[in-house]
Scaffold this active site. Sequence first.
Site, PDB file in Angstrom:
ATOM      1  N   GLY A  17       0.708  -1.262  -0.327  1.00  0.00           N
ATOM      2  CA  GLY A  17       0.024   0.110   0.102  1.00  0.00           C
ATOM      3  C   GLY A  17       1.039   1.370   0.093  1.00  0.00           C
ATOM      4  O   GLY A  17       1.396   1.667  -0.940  1.00  0.00           O
ATOM      5  N   ARG A  55      -2.661  14.813  -7.104  1.00  0.00           N
ATOM      6  CA  ARG A  55      -2.915  15.088  -5.784  1.00  0.00           C
ATOM      7  C   ARG A  55      -3.802  16.416  -5.763  1.00  0.00           C
ATOM      8  O   ARG A  55      -4.723  16.357  -4.714  1.00  0.00           O
ATOM      9  CB  ARG A  55      -1.681  15.082  -5.134  1.00  0.00           C
ATOM     10  N   PHE A  80     -26.185  19.991  12.977  1.00  0.00           N
ATOM     11  CA  PHE A  80     -27.544  19.373  12.944  1.00  0.00           C
ATOM     12  C   PHE A  80     -28.004  18.631  14.231  1.00  0.00           C
ATOM     13  O   PHE A  80     -29.187  18.280  14.048  1.00  0.00           O
ATOM     14  CB  PHE A  80     -27.422  18.502  11.721  1.00  0.00           C
ATOM     15  N   GLY A  91     -29.036  15.893  16.593  1.00  0.00           N
ATOM     16  CA  GLY A  91     -29.623  14.589  16.242  1.00  0.00           C
ATOM     17  C   GLY A  91     -29.941  14.251  14.936  1.00  0.00           C
ATOM     18  O   GLY A  91     -29.851  13.029  14.328  1.00  0.00           O
ATOM     19  N   GLU A  97      -4.515   7.538  -2.205  1.00  0.00           N
ATOM     20  CA  GLU A  97      -3.756   8.434  -2.884  1.00  0.00           C
ATOM     21  C   GLU A  97      -2.337   8.973  -2.038  1.00  0.00           C
ATOM     22  O   GLU A  97      -1.774   9.971  -2.052  1.00  0.00           O
ATOM     23  CB  GLU A  97      -4.372   9.745  -3.551  1.00  0.00           C
ATOM     24  N   THR A 105      -1.557   8.143   2.137  1.00  0.00           N
ATOM     25  CA  THR A 105      -2.275   8.406   3.489  1.00  0.00           C
ATOM     26  C   THR A 105      -1.670   9.737   3.731  1.00  0.00           C
ATOM     27  O   THR A 105      -0.816  10.217   3.347  1.00  0.00           O
ATOM     28  CB  THR A 105      -2.083   7.548   4.565  1.00  0.00           C
TER      29      THR A 105
END
Length: 382
Positions: A130, A242, A337, A339, A362, A364
């Site tokens: 990765g 990026r 907002f 709940g 892309e 971390t």
Amino acid sequence: MDFHLDDVASQVVSVARRLGREVLAPAAAGYDQSGAFARPELQRVFDAGLLDPEIPEALGGAGLARWVDALVTEELAWGCAGITLAKTANNLGLTPILVAGTREQQQRLLTGFTQKLQFAAFCLTEAGSGSDAVALATRAERVAGGYRLNGVKRFITNGGVADLYSVFATTDPALGAKGVLALAVPATTPGVTAGKVEHKLGIRASNTTEVVFEDAFVPEDLRLGAEGDGFKVALRTLDLSRANIAAHAVGIGRRATDEAVGYAKERRQFGRPIIEHEMVAAMLADSAMEMEAAHLLTVQAAWRADQGLEFSAQASMAKAFASDSAMRAADRAVQVFGGYGYMAEYPVEKLFRDAKIYQIFEGTNQIQRMVVARWLAKEDRQ
Ligand SMILES: Cc1cc2nc3c(=O)[nH]c(=O)nc-3n(C[C@H](O)[C@H](O)[C@H](O)COP(=O)(O)OP(=O)(O)OC[C@H]3O[C@@H](n4cnc5c(N)ncnc54)[C@H](O)[C@@H]3O)c2cc1C
């Protein structure tokens, strides 16, 4: 820096804004629930000339500057980042051809993308590789006239829907980065299949699958660049795309802020709209400030790439800052907002789920910080 939009660019951005608000945003919740691929909406993006706008004019594309494309992406991602990711994955999948392809390869492989709706994908990640992308294990074995490809790529955006894959493989793992080559592999190549489909926290309108190569023969004329250049091509491609990923995060964070402001003006508690409670207003101001800064960093990184200036560290700063800021803005929006923010009926819980991925893929945000730190340590940085 000159961020003045001429008439054409200004029109392009307003078309993107309309598509984001009138086509993608209304469709977003449905695709989030179904996880289906938004082909009809992407057809609209293609028809407006905004799916692959960075393909140069000489190849039949719009040749849009990267910084203008970042604004386009931001507007589309405001509507739905999951749907918009098909566009950015196309950019990732096609950039290796622009970076390393010969003129003939560019004409052969890219022209079709300007003529009809097609998708591309960038195949680097594997189960064991990765952040440490050099550790890739997909093998490209030299055979008469080309390469035999074997391996499994994981978490591939546009997997299964792509017509063309940019694939990074090694001729000999012992050579490390110097053994990596880049290949353009049509999805119709025998031995190429889409594997496991991933079910995700957010950006659920985006297709993410494994891509499997089993004795797939790829002719030599589909190799992009020289045999040992593949890793450099991959890194250059990631650098160039990026800012576009950062633009997604800016779109999400701005949408979250817009939704939170709208709600805070309507919702009344203790006899007045909650925006008049200072702690709520401060949350909104923090999000607005951070998203404005993220937007400027993003446009600056893309503009530097357009100007041929050093931009790699700036693109890493933009990606990490924009995605961290979007995550915070989405978190604050859910809080504003109350709940209701936790309920799927309202748009901000989806933004909260969508925002997370931008800190991960892309490269971390830990890896982005490593890039920035390496740049800081350089004597001759610009
Ligand atoms: C939805 C989705 C879509 C994707 N699309 C694509 C695609 O189209 N094409 C493609 O090739 N890939 C794609 N990816 C893969 C993505 O780029 C990788 O998941 C990402 O780069 C991280 O790799 P990893 O998942 O193996 O995590 P790892 O590399 O295992 O990292 C795990 C953790 O360790 C940290 N870490 C690792 N090394 C270091 C270090 N040296 N210093 C500090 N921290 C470190 C990381 O930051 C992370 O927090 C996608 C992933 C997802 C989830």
